[in-house]
Design a protein around this motif. Structure first.
Motif, PDB file in Angstrom:
ATOM      1  N   GLU A  97      31.530 -22.341 -15.247  1.00 50.02           N
ATOM      2  CA  GLU A  97      31.426 -21.613 -14.185  1.00 50.02           C
ATOM      3  C   GLU A  97      30.066 -21.950 -13.507  1.00 50.02           C
ATOM      4  O   GLU A  97      30.093 -22.026 -12.268  1.00 50.02           O
ATOM      5  CB  GLU A  97      31.154 -20.269 -14.766  1.00 50.02           C
ATOM      6  CG  GLU A  97      31.099 -19.211 -13.517  1.00 50.02           C
ATOM      7  CD  GLU A  97      30.885 -17.711 -13.970  1.00 50.02           C
ATOM      8  OE1 GLU A  97      31.531 -16.982 -13.649  1.00 50.02           O
ATOM      9  OE2 GLU A  97      29.924 -17.479 -14.850  1.00 50.02           O
ATOM     10  N   TYR A 150      34.556 -19.124  -4.894  1.00 52.61           N
ATOM     11  CA  TYR A 150      34.655 -18.558  -6.322  1.00 52.61           C
ATOM     12  C   TYR A 150      33.847 -17.464  -6.597  1.00 52.61           C
ATOM     13  O   TYR A 150      32.881 -17.326  -5.993  1.00 52.61           O
ATOM     14  CB  TYR A 150      34.089 -19.573  -7.438  1.00 52.61           C
ATOM     15  CG  TYR A 150      34.423 -18.959  -8.645  1.00 52.61           C
ATOM     16  CD1 TYR A 150      34.957 -18.787  -9.716  1.00 52.61           C
ATOM     17  CD2 TYR A 150      32.750 -18.792  -9.293  1.00 52.61           C
ATOM     18  CE1 TYR A 150      34.993 -18.267 -10.831  1.00 52.61           C
ATOM     19  CE2 TYR A 150      32.844 -18.075 -10.594  1.00 52.61           C
ATOM     20  CZ  TYR A 150      33.999 -17.837 -11.257  1.00 52.61           C
ATOM     21  OH  TYR A 150      33.925 -17.403 -12.726  1.00 52.61           O
ATOM     22  N   VAL A 167      37.894 -18.040 -15.555  1.00 49.54           N
ATOM     23  CA  VAL A 167      37.148 -19.286 -15.230  1.00 49.54           C
ATOM     24  C   VAL A 167      38.291 -20.237 -15.167  1.00 49.54           C
ATOM     25  O   VAL A 167      38.349 -21.225 -14.765  1.00 49.54           O
ATOM     26  CB  VAL A 167      35.983 -19.466 -16.171  1.00 49.54           C
ATOM     27  CG1 VAL A 167      35.822 -20.782 -16.136  1.00 49.54           C
ATOM     28  CG2 VAL A 167      34.915 -18.509 -15.914  1.00 49.54           C
TER      29      VAL A 167
END
Length: 424
Positions: free
Chosen positions: A55, A66, A111
């Motif tokens: 991440e 994201y 993720v």
């Protein structure tokens, strides 16, 4: 070519992430938060930290769309990257009852989907290459933590008076062939090259290829066994300061070491040992495991030998097949070294082998740029190098140039001994 690389990474990403989940499958809910010492981390922290790596290092840097799963996770699951920001102290990872295991697994799913989506997006080829390199780095990083999960669970269970087993595997019939005798093979040395050549993945501490001079030396054809190390124990080697480095003997006295970690002496004088499969009688033919550098060095002196340098080890390691008792076998325990096709046995798998070399940069080495420059370089002080992998190392994670490192007093890792000597 790019499509092939992307397909390979998608498959590898799924396989590595799945393997981590398979390692935590035997655990009960209560096992996920235990941290028995500052050296180990709870399993929940491992599965969260490896997710955080993808991440923070990839998605937050290269995916504008994201959405961060939880802003506090950047503090909770950063390990030691000071350039990124403050983080939960290592010795306090075990106080994190929240987020729950369920929430951490949801975080992983979040993720995982984002990473797989990122790989499929169209972008400039040079940026795509950087992303793919970072994902490969993240997968190699996760494989390191797979090994750490098994190391840490073993220690966490050992401090429990119930001595629980991580797994129960049916006893396989013991191969009745004799253990390879302890012999030494001579190597002429000379000017040799060590270090990674840039073909395929390597960590930055393995680079660059460079020349080094080796005097003629000899190297044992297999690791030291429990039987051989037990002779040192019974000769009261732990009490004889003449075999020990000064710092090592201080640790021995301070911590009252009398045998390797996980060895237990029964009332009748027999020895047993704690394994991930529970308590079992000490198998004298198995490679000795869970010894510190200090113990390995003292034993080698007691034998009139020494530990190999990492250059000596790698020079020989390049000449043997990279096969052995690694994670894929599923035993998570060293096996006796029996007769085989190779003259040099057990160099890959079973136990990490201590070397006499301090962990330091190779000539011309340059750490990675940015936060990832902290991955290896910042630890190049007060650590010793180990080589070869262990029974808990993922099969496709090891290579002859791989440099593992630990402080000289640590022994919860699966570490053992291969003797070396000078040749007159």
């Amino acid at each position: 070519m790019r499509l092939e690389t992307t397909t390979y990474l998608v498959d590898k990403f799924s396989a590595v992430r799945k393997q981590t989940l398979s390692l935590i499958e035997p655990l009960e809910q209560e096992d996920f938060v235990i941290q028995a010492s500052s050296d180990v981390s709870p399993p929940k922290w491992h599965i969260a930290h490896t997710t955080w790596f993808f991440e923070r290092m990839i998605l937050q840097e290269y995916d504008a769309e994201y959405t961060v799963f939880h802003p506090a996770y950047n503090y909770l699951f950063n390990s030691y990257y000071n350039s990124i920001g403050p983080y939960q102290p290592r010795h306090q990872r075990g106080v994190l009852s929240r987020p729950t295991v369920r929430e951490v697994l949801t975080y992983r799913e979040h993720v995982d989907q984002a990473v797989l989506s990122l790989l499929q997006q169209k972008r400039d080829e040079s940026e795509q290459q950087v992303i793919e390199q970072l994902i490969e780095m993240g997968l190699q990083h996760e494989q390191q933590h797979q090994e750490l999960i098994l190391m840490d669970v073993k220690y966490n269970f050992f401090v429990n008076p119930l001595l629980p087993a991580y797994q129960k595997i049916e006893k396989s019939q013991r191969d009745d062939r004799p253990v390879v005798p302890l012999e030494f093979k001579r190597f002429e040395g000379g000017l040799v090259e060590i270090g990674h050549d840039g073909q395929g993945f390597a960590f930055d501490n393995e680079n660059p290829v460079h020349k080094t001079w080796l005097e003629p030396f000899e190297l044992a054809t297999r690791p030291v066994t429990n039987r051989e190390f037990l002779a040192f124990v019974e000769a009261l080697g732990y009490d004889q300061s003449e075999h020990w480095l000064s710092d090592g003997f201080h640790v021995v006295q301070q911590q009252n070491w009398k045998a390797p970690l996980y060895w237990m002496k029964e009332e009748k004088g027999t020895w047993s040992m704690f394994t991930l499969n529970g308590v079992k009688p000490l198998d004298l033919d198995e490679p000795v495991c869970h010894v510190s550098f200090y113990e390995a060095d003292a034993y080698s002196r007691w034998c009139g030998k020494r530990l190999p340098t990492e250059a000596e080890w790698e020079h020989v390691g390049r000449q043997v097949d990279q096969q052995g008792n690694l994670m894929g076998r599923g035993s998570y325990h060293p096996s006796p070294i029996i007769s085989g096709a190779q003259e040099m046995q057990g160099m890959f798998g079973d136990v990490w082998e201590w070397t006499a070399s301090a962990y330091a940069p190779y000539p011309g080495n340059r750490p990675l740029e940015g936060a990832l420059g902290e991955y290896n370089a910042k630890f190049m002080c007060n650590q010793m190098v180990l080589r070869g992998g262990a029974c808990v190392t993922p099969d496709d994670h090891i290579r002859e140039t791989y440099r593992n490192f630990f402080p000289p007093d640590k022994r919860w890792q699966f570490s053992g001994i291969r003797l070396a000597g000078d040749v007159q």
